[in-house]
Design an enzyme around this catalytic site. Structure first.
Site, PDB file in Angstrom:
ATOM      1  NE  ARG A 196      56.679  57.588 -17.078  1.00 32.96           N
ATOM      2  CZ  ARG A 196      56.354  56.256 -17.329  1.00 32.96           C
ATOM      3  NH1 ARG A 196      57.215  55.219 -17.057  1.00 32.96           N
ATOM      4  NH2 ARG A 196      55.155  56.222 -17.765  1.00 32.96           N
ATOM      5  N   GLY A 252      58.679  46.030 -18.090  1.00 33.90           N
ATOM      6  CA  GLY A 252      57.986  44.737 -18.749  1.00 33.90           C
ATOM      7  C   GLY A 252      57.306  43.814 -17.525  1.00 33.90           C
ATOM      8  N   GLY A 253      56.783  44.272 -16.767  1.00 34.79           N
ATOM      9  CA  GLY A 253      56.120  43.667 -15.582  1.00 34.79           C
ATOM     10  C   GLY A 253      54.988  42.755 -16.315  1.00 34.79           C
ATOM     11  CD  GLU A 254      51.929  44.944 -16.907  1.00 37.66           C
ATOM     12  OE1 GLU A 254      52.655  45.913 -17.188  1.00 37.66           O
ATOM     13  OE2 GLU A 254      51.592  44.524 -15.940  1.00 37.66           O
ATOM     14  CD1 TRP A 267      56.677  49.237 -13.975  1.00 38.30           C
ATOM     15  CD2 TRP A 267      56.484  51.523 -14.557  1.00 38.30           C
ATOM     16  NE1 TRP A 267      55.628  49.591 -13.491  1.00 38.30           N
ATOM     17  CE2 TRP A 267      55.251  50.908 -13.768  1.00 38.30           C
ATOM     18  CE3 TRP A 267      56.408  52.624 -14.796  1.00 38.30           C
ATOM     19  CZ2 TRP A 267      54.081  51.747 -13.679  1.00 38.30           C
ATOM     20  CZ3 TRP A 267      55.338  53.399 -14.787  1.00 38.30           C
ATOM     21  CH2 TRP A 267      54.195  52.845 -14.097  1.00 38.30           C
ATOM     22  CG  ASP A 270      48.604  45.918 -13.383  1.00 37.38           C
ATOM     23  OD1 ASP A 270      49.580  45.663 -13.167  1.00 37.38           O
ATOM     24  OD2 ASP A 270      48.440  46.857 -14.177  1.00 37.38           O
ATOM     25  NE  ARG A 314      48.785  50.929 -11.528  1.00 37.87           N
ATOM     26  CZ  ARG A 314      49.891  50.392 -12.502  1.00 37.87           C
ATOM     27  NH1 ARG A 314      50.756  50.889 -12.641  1.00 37.87           N
ATOM     28  NH2 ARG A 314      49.440  49.275 -13.029  1.00 37.87           N
ATOM     29  CD1 TRP A 344      50.046  59.594 -18.403  1.00 39.30           C
ATOM     30  CD2 TRP A 344      48.560  58.703 -17.354  1.00 39.30           C
ATOM     31  NE1 TRP A 344      50.338  58.240 -18.496  1.00 39.30           N
ATOM     32  CE2 TRP A 344      49.192  57.676 -17.741  1.00 39.30           C
ATOM     33  CE3 TRP A 344      47.464  58.588 -16.445  1.00 39.30           C
ATOM     34  CZ2 TRP A 344      49.177  56.401 -17.325  1.00 39.30           C
ATOM     35  CZ3 TRP A 344      47.280  57.111 -16.079  1.00 39.30           C
ATOM     36  CH2 TRP A 344      48.146  56.028 -16.366  1.00 39.30           C
TER      37      TRP A 344
END
Ligand code: CA
Ligand code: CA
Length: 589
Positions: free
Chosen positions: A131, A191-193, A252, A321, A345, A491
């Protein structure tokens, strides 16, 4: 070793010489006002993405024409989400697969390119994107998909230092633009998943040495100058057993800096795993036992030592999530109030008190929120308990909990793509999406480097005619002044200007300028691939320029379920477009 020596030699050379192009803390602090460059992510560390330039305006934007285009080249495409940095005749952009480019601002020709050598086995959850970069003194900085931060000589692209943020084999990666404050390079992690632990780290910009580290999940110990500092929160106050050890909360999206209060503000993603019943969040309890602090929260941090000043949790007992990472924009209210705004979110737009993160107001910014009926006087959501994905332990076979339809989808009422605040209108321009999901929970246990979800899901559009929805929102009332609907999910980042324009792009490839008061489309250009990047503008030789990167990808094609199928006709790409308003056309009508 050879590289290390030459990098050190370059470092010494540059610190002992005086370069006119060197960038100071004062330059970063003044970035919004200085129209000749773009030195920071967000076009100002408050992330307003507002330019005071009005050379380009509602009357003449129709005369905006391409100046040059730059292809990222190679066989590596995928999502291009960078925000360009512009300084001293050079544009710096990052690309997919951890690449960085320096481009001559006048000619559009490449000056240098840096390719990070990524190891096998990196674990980016949501496309191989980046980004953007940061710039300070004589160096440019960016993070790589193997969870490292790299400092390059801005003139040559040579590596000055390179440091490990964390272990990519455990699922850590890095994609956000670094934030530089008081000579510190401040980063989060991704890496939250994968059940990583979210943290914010500050390094000396000259040497890369770690100054402090602040984990954002309760129970973990912070670090200051090589020594343990303080524990984050209170062990087991809101997390059961050992779940906090792999509690997620990835930071993130990076952070913002509010100079008014000298505070770094970072968001923390979903608590891990997604299956909330494993975190005591599935049933309402006394107090905040299942809140899982500080996941799904915004956190105010002291830049001097990494201590937490305040937190505001947008989704306690998170189970959909709804990462709490979305950018926090510092702005002044109509009466001069020092405020913060963030669009989560979870579908709510929040206004907070800049002094302590206290709740000022909150409103839905998407239609059809199902998981909550509203917010209480402290900003805590009023839950619809039956809209939480069911507990697999309640199922006859213990394998799949009750499936529910929840809106917004886990990709959010708004995802990472940054909104803009106009000092011209006092409005926020929020790129949102109207979509929901079928979601269910499954049993899961932690395994290093493996997905740690305990959930299944399918995203679905909520409307036939649009998913994307750019809204002009009054932060003081929550009122939507206008809405621009788009077929595919938005997006791309948004930018607004004193010329009364709102710039953004669509996955269909259109780069647009809208009227900030009415939402009327005033100009557009087809860039050839989907836009998921972030626009910038600056002034050069008395003319106003605008840039955007084009290159379809990001999380939607990978995670979008039925929506991914709907947009699978979109072509990939990788081109930076730069537009210019020629002097002779600036006053033409
Ligand atoms: Ca500037
Ligand atoms: Ca997440």
């Amino acid at each position: 070793m050879k590289n290390l020596l030459s990098a050190t030699a370059i470092g010494l050379m540059l610190t002992s010489a005086s370069f006119a192009g060197n960038i100071s803390e004062a330059d970063l602090a003044g970035d919004q006002a200085s129209a000749g460059d773009v030195l920071t992510n967000g076009m100002g560390r408050h992330l307003q993405r507002y330019s005071p330039l009005d050379t380009l305006n509602k009357d003449n934007v129709k005369n905006l024409v391409p100046a040059w285009a730059f292809s990222l080249g190679g066989e590596k495409q995928r999502g291009q989400e960078t925000q360009p940095i512009v300084h001293d005749g050079v544009m710096y952009i990052t690309g997919s697969y951890s690449r960085m480019y320096a481009i001559d601002l006048k000619s559009g020709e490449e000056l240098w390119q840096y390719d990070a050598r990524l190891p096998e086995g990196i674990l980016p959850c949501c496309d191989v994107i980046n980004r953007g970069a940061a710039i300070y003194n004589d160096k440019v900085y960016f993070g790589t998909l193997d969870a490292r931060i790299v400092a390059l000589d801005a003139k040559t692209g040579d590596v000055v230092w390179r440091k490990k943020i964390d272990d990519y084999k455990a699922g850590y990666s890095y994609t956000a633009a670094p934030l530089i404050v008081d000579g510190l390079v401040v980063t989060g992690n991704s890496g939250g998943e994968f059940g990583i632990v979210g943290a914010v780290e500050a390094r000396d910009a000259e040497t890369g040495e770690l100054v402090w580290k602040r984990p954002v999940i309760e129970g973990h110990m912070g670090e200051y100058k090589g020594e343990p500092s303080t524990m984050t929160g209170t062990l087991n106050a809101t997390w059961p057993g050992d779940m906090w050890k792999t509690g997620g909360g990835a930071t993130w999206l990076g952070g913002s800096y509010d100079a008014r209060t000298d505070t770094l503000i970072f968001g923390a993603g979903n608590p891990a795993p997604w299956n909330s019943h494993l975190r005591n969040a599935g049933t309402p309890v006394e107090g905040n036992a299942g809140d899982n602090l500080y996941a799904a929260s915004r956190i105010g941090i002291d830049p001097a030592n990494g201590e937490i000043k305040w937190h505001f949790q947008t989704t306690p007992r998170e189970g959909w999530d709804y990462d709490g990472v979305n950018e926090v924009v510092a702005f002044d209210g109509p009466g001069g109030e020092q405020l913060l705004a963030t669009a989560d979110r979870n579908g709510y737009f929040y206004v907070l008190d800049a002094a302590d993160g206290g709740f000022v107001g909150g409103y839905p910014f998407v239609k059809d929120i199902t998981w909550s009926t509203g917010l209480d006087e402290n900003g805590r959501p009023l839950f619809v308990e039956e809209n939480r994905p069911g507990n697999p332990a309640d199922a006859a076979d213990g394998k799949k909990g009750e499936v529910i339809f929840a809106s917004p989808s886990f990709l959010g009422g708004k995802n990472w793509m940054p909104m803009a605040f106009s000092q011209n209108t006092g409005m926020f321009y929020v790129p949102s999406n109207e979509w929901g999901m079928d979601i269910w929970n499954e049993p899961i246990s932690y395994k290093k480097g493996a997905a740690y979800l305990g959930a299944g899901f399918t995203i679905k559009p909520n409307y036939e005619d649009h998913i994307g929805s750019l809204k002009a929102i009054d932060p003081m009332t929550g009122e939507w002044k206008w809405e621009y609907k788009n077929d595919a999910p938005l997006w791309s980042g948004v930018m607004t200007t004193a010329g009364g324009l709102v710039f953004f792009g669509t996955p269909e490839g259109k780069f647009l300028a809208l009227d900030d008061a009415t939402g009327e489309e005033l100009w557009s250009f087809q860039t050839g691939s989907g836009i998921v990047g972030q626009p910038v503008t600056w002034e050069q030789d008395g003319e106003q320029y605008v840039s955007i990167i084009s290159g379809w990808g990001g999380a939607v094609p990978l995670w979008g379920g039925e929506v991914a199928k709907k947009v699978n006709y979109l072509n990939q790409g990788g081109t930076l477009w730069t537009f210019r308003l020629p002097k002779q056309l600036a006053s033409a009508n």
